[in-house]
Design an enzyme around this catalytic site. Structure first.
Site, mmCIF file in Angstrom:
data_model
loop_
_atom_site.group_PDB
_atom_site.id
_atom_site.type_symbol
_atom_site.label_atom_id
_atom_site.label_comp_id
_atom_site.label_asym_id
_atom_site.label_seq_id
_atom_site.Cartn_x
_atom_site.Cartn_y
_atom_site.Cartn_z
ATOM 1 N N GLU A 172 -22.976 16.364 34.120
ATOM 2 C CA GLU A 172 -24.141 16.660 33.286
ATOM 3 C C GLU A 172 -24.376 15.426 32.434
ATOM 4 O OE1 GLU A 172 -24.216 20.335 30.986
ATOM 5 O OE2 GLU A 172 -25.638 19.421 29.592
ATOM 6 N N THR A 202 -22.939 19.785 16.542
ATOM 7 C CA THR A 202 -23.045 20.131 17.949
ATOM 8 C C THR A 202 -22.312 19.048 18.721
ATOM 9 O OG1 THR A 202 -24.601 20.585 19.765
ATOM 10 C CG2 THR A 202 -25.296 18.949 18.141
ATOM 11 N N THR A 203 -22.175 19.214 20.053
ATOM 12 C CA THR A 203 -21.454 18.207 20.833
ATOM 13 C C THR A 203 -22.139 16.850 20.647
ATOM 14 O OG1 THR A 203 -21.144 19.970 22.438
ATOM 15 C CG2 THR A 203 -20.514 17.762 23.127
ATOM 16 N N HIS A 248 -20.900 28.219 25.029
ATOM 17 C CA HIS A 248 -19.809 27.320 24.642
ATOM 18 C C HIS A 248 -18.831 28.121 23.785
ATOM 19 C CE1 HIS A 248 -18.698 23.131 22.743
ATOM 20 N NE2 HIS A 248 -17.643 23.784 23.165
ATOM 21 N N ASN A 274 -28.832 28.053 27.359
ATOM 22 C CA ASN A 274 -27.668 28.182 26.487
ATOM 23 C C ASN A 274 -28.024 29.142 25.343
ATOM 24 O OD1 ASN A 274 -26.015 27.680 24.170
ATOM 25 N ND2 ASN A 274 -25.212 25.863 25.180
ATOM 26 N N HIS A 295 -28.866 18.372 26.569
ATOM 27 C CA HIS A 295 -28.599 18.123 25.157
ATOM 28 C C HIS A 295 -29.824 17.532 24.472
ATOM 29 C CE1 HIS A 295 -26.557 17.654 21.411
ATOM 30 N NE2 HIS A 295 -25.537 18.328 21.910
ATOM 31 N N GLY A 296 -30.332 18.289 23.516
ATOM 32 C CA GLY A 296 -31.460 17.819 22.710
ATOM 33 C C GLY A 296 -32.811 17.915 23.392
ATOM 34 N N ASP A 343 -25.968 30.064 22.803
ATOM 35 C CA ASP A 343 -25.058 29.924 21.649
ATOM 36 C C ASP A 343 -25.737 30.257 20.320
ATOM 37 O OD1 ASP A 343 -23.190 28.963 23.406
ATOM 38 O OD2 ASP A 343 -23.238 26.897 22.688
ATOM 39 N N HIS A 344 -27.007 29.808 20.186
ATOM 40 C CA HIS A 344 -27.621 29.923 18.861
ATOM 41 C C HIS A 344 -28.109 31.321 18.527
ATOM 42 C CE1 HIS A 344 -26.636 25.936 18.018
ATOM 43 N NE2 HIS A 344 -27.279 25.476 19.077
ATOM 44 N N ARG A 360 -16.243 27.732 21.586
ATOM 45 C CA ARG A 360 -15.601 26.652 20.821
ATOM 46 C C ARG A 360 -14.252 27.110 20.297
ATOM 47 N NH1 ARG A 360 -19.466 22.397 19.142
ATOM 48 N NH2 ARG A 360 -17.715 21.647 17.945
ATOM 49 N N ARG A 386 -17.171 29.329 16.250
ATOM 50 C CA ARG A 386 -18.214 29.372 15.224
ATOM 51 C C ARG A 386 -19.437 30.180 15.662
ATOM 52 N NH1 ARG A 386 -20.378 23.192 15.174
ATOM 53 N NH2 ARG A 386 -18.181 22.820 14.737
ATOM 54 N N GLU A 404 -19.125 26.424 28.820
ATOM 55 C CA GLU A 404 -18.924 25.091 28.255
ATOM 56 C C GLU A 404 -17.667 25.162 27.392
ATOM 57 O OE1 GLU A 404 -22.702 23.748 26.582
ATOM 58 O OE2 GLU A 404 -21.443 22.531 25.269
HETATM 59 N N1 PXP Z 1 -25.244 20.607 27.416
HETATM 60 C C1 PXP Z 1 -24.122 20.471 26.681
HETATM 61 C C2 PXP Z 1 -22.923 19.901 27.341
HETATM 62 C C3 PXP Z 1 -24.082 20.877 25.336
HETATM 63 O O1 PXP Z 1 -22.956 20.703 24.617
HETATM 64 C C4 PXP Z 1 -25.210 21.460 24.766
HETATM 65 C C5 PXP Z 1 -25.150 21.969 23.360
HETATM 66 O O2 PXP Z 1 -24.377 23.134 23.326
HETATM 67 C C6 PXP Z 1 -26.355 21.602 25.570
HETATM 68 C C7 PXP Z 1 -26.360 21.139 26.881
HETATM 69 C C8 PXP Z 1 -27.597 22.202 25.039
HETATM 70 O O3 PXP Z 1 -28.083 21.392 24.027
HETATM 71 P P1 PXP Z 1 -29.291 21.867 23.145
HETATM 72 O O4 PXP Z 1 -28.858 23.085 22.399
HETATM 73 O O5 PXP Z 1 -29.579 20.698 22.263
HETATM 74 O O6 PXP Z 1 -30.425 22.188 24.106
#
Ligand code: PXP
Length: 268
Positions: free
Chosen positions: A170, A119-120, A62, A26, A210-211, A28-29, A64, A68, A89
């Site tokens: 997921e 975050t989600t 993602h 991902n 996630h995380g 996004d960051h 959004r 953002r 996403e």
């Molecule tokens: N999966 C989903 C559905 C998410 O919303 C996110 C965060 O955007 C991730 C995975 C990735 O999470 P992380 O950035 O904590 O690795």
């Protein structure tokens, strides 16, 4: 070892002992950092290409509702440049669904979205939103877009995801990653193990995310049903220090080596 992805041969490959879970990155960051300055650097499109060159099996972004981090321009360019798989996403809202149907990513992952969250936060409540989700899922499937639902490790939600026509679930690993005590962590881990088994029983593809980071992913690698990890923040954070190529390769290496360890040897 085989790392192929193809919906038609997925079940056959799943039975192969040597199959490695895939890693989708991902980005996004990278966009978060760009938006902090409101300029055009760093570019998540470049980051996606570098992640793919380092061996990532897919790219996730993602889009959004509040834009953002990832922007409309990013998803359009990524659709043209991603050579692996694009997983968009998104929240199940009319505006974003319309964009996704025009864009035609390889897969969409439906997530709950709140404007105030960092975050989600939790999984999608498929059980109580079936009427909203079903028509969207049908339109994605008609357009040839695979559908993943981001859900908590809960049997009711998994059955609902199956009924509503998802291809993939997921499983939300964020609660495990945030757990404070060992007892809590163990309890959430057991639920994730059961959820992954149920997903497979229902012939759903099972992903997790996630995380997750370079430490806490290790126990999950003993769960054979998890065929793909979605990881963003930890890889991008590590990339700031060591470069994206190395950050992605280290995660792939970790998945490859720890994946062969029996569950009994992994400290949850
Ligand atoms: N999966 C989903 C559905 C998410 O919303 C996110 C965060 O955007 C991730 C995975 C990735 O999470 P992380 O950035 O904590 O690795």
């Amino acid at each position: 070892m085989t790392k192929g992805y193809n919906s038609s041969n997925h079940m056959t490959l799943m039975n192969m002992e040597t199959l490695l879970p895939r890693l989708s990155v991902n980005v996004d960051h990278v966009a978060t950092l760009r938006q902090a300055r409101g300029i055009n650097q760093p570019d998540p499109v470049t980051a996606a290409a570098l992640a793919e060159l380092a061996g990532a099996d897919g790219i996730i972004v993602h889009l959004r509702e509040d834009r953002r981090h990832i922007q409309d321009r990013d998803v359009r360019l990524l659709r043209q440049t991603i050579t692996t798989r694009m997983n968009l996403e998104m929240a199940a809202t009319a505006e974003i669904v319309k964009i996704a149907l025009e864009l035609k990513p390889d897969m969409v992952t439906l997530v709950p979205e709140k404007r105030a969250e960092l975050t989600t936060e939790g999984g999608l409540d498929v059980l109580h939103q079936r009427d909203v989700l079903a028509p969207y899922i049908e339109s994605f499937k008609k357009a040839g877009i695979r559908v993943s639902l981001f859900i908590d490790a809960d049997a009711g939600q998994i059955h609902a995801a199956h009924k509503v026509g998802a291809d993939t679930i997921e499983i939300h690993t964020g609660h495990y990653c945030d757990a404070v005590t060992q007892v809590e962590r163990q309890e959430i881990f057991s639920r994730i193990v059961e959820a992954a088994r149920l997903g497979e029983e229902l012939k759903l593809h099972v992903h997790a995310g996630h995380g997750l980071n370079y430490q806490n992913i290790k126990p999950f690698l003993s769960i054979p049903q998890i065929r793909e990890y979605s990881i963003g923040h930890s890889i991008i954070a590590h990339a700031v220090m060591v470069g994206l190529d190395r950050a992605v390769k280290e995660m792939i290496q970790l998945i490859a080596t720890a994946g062969s360890r029996p569950a009994a040897l992994i400290d949850v």
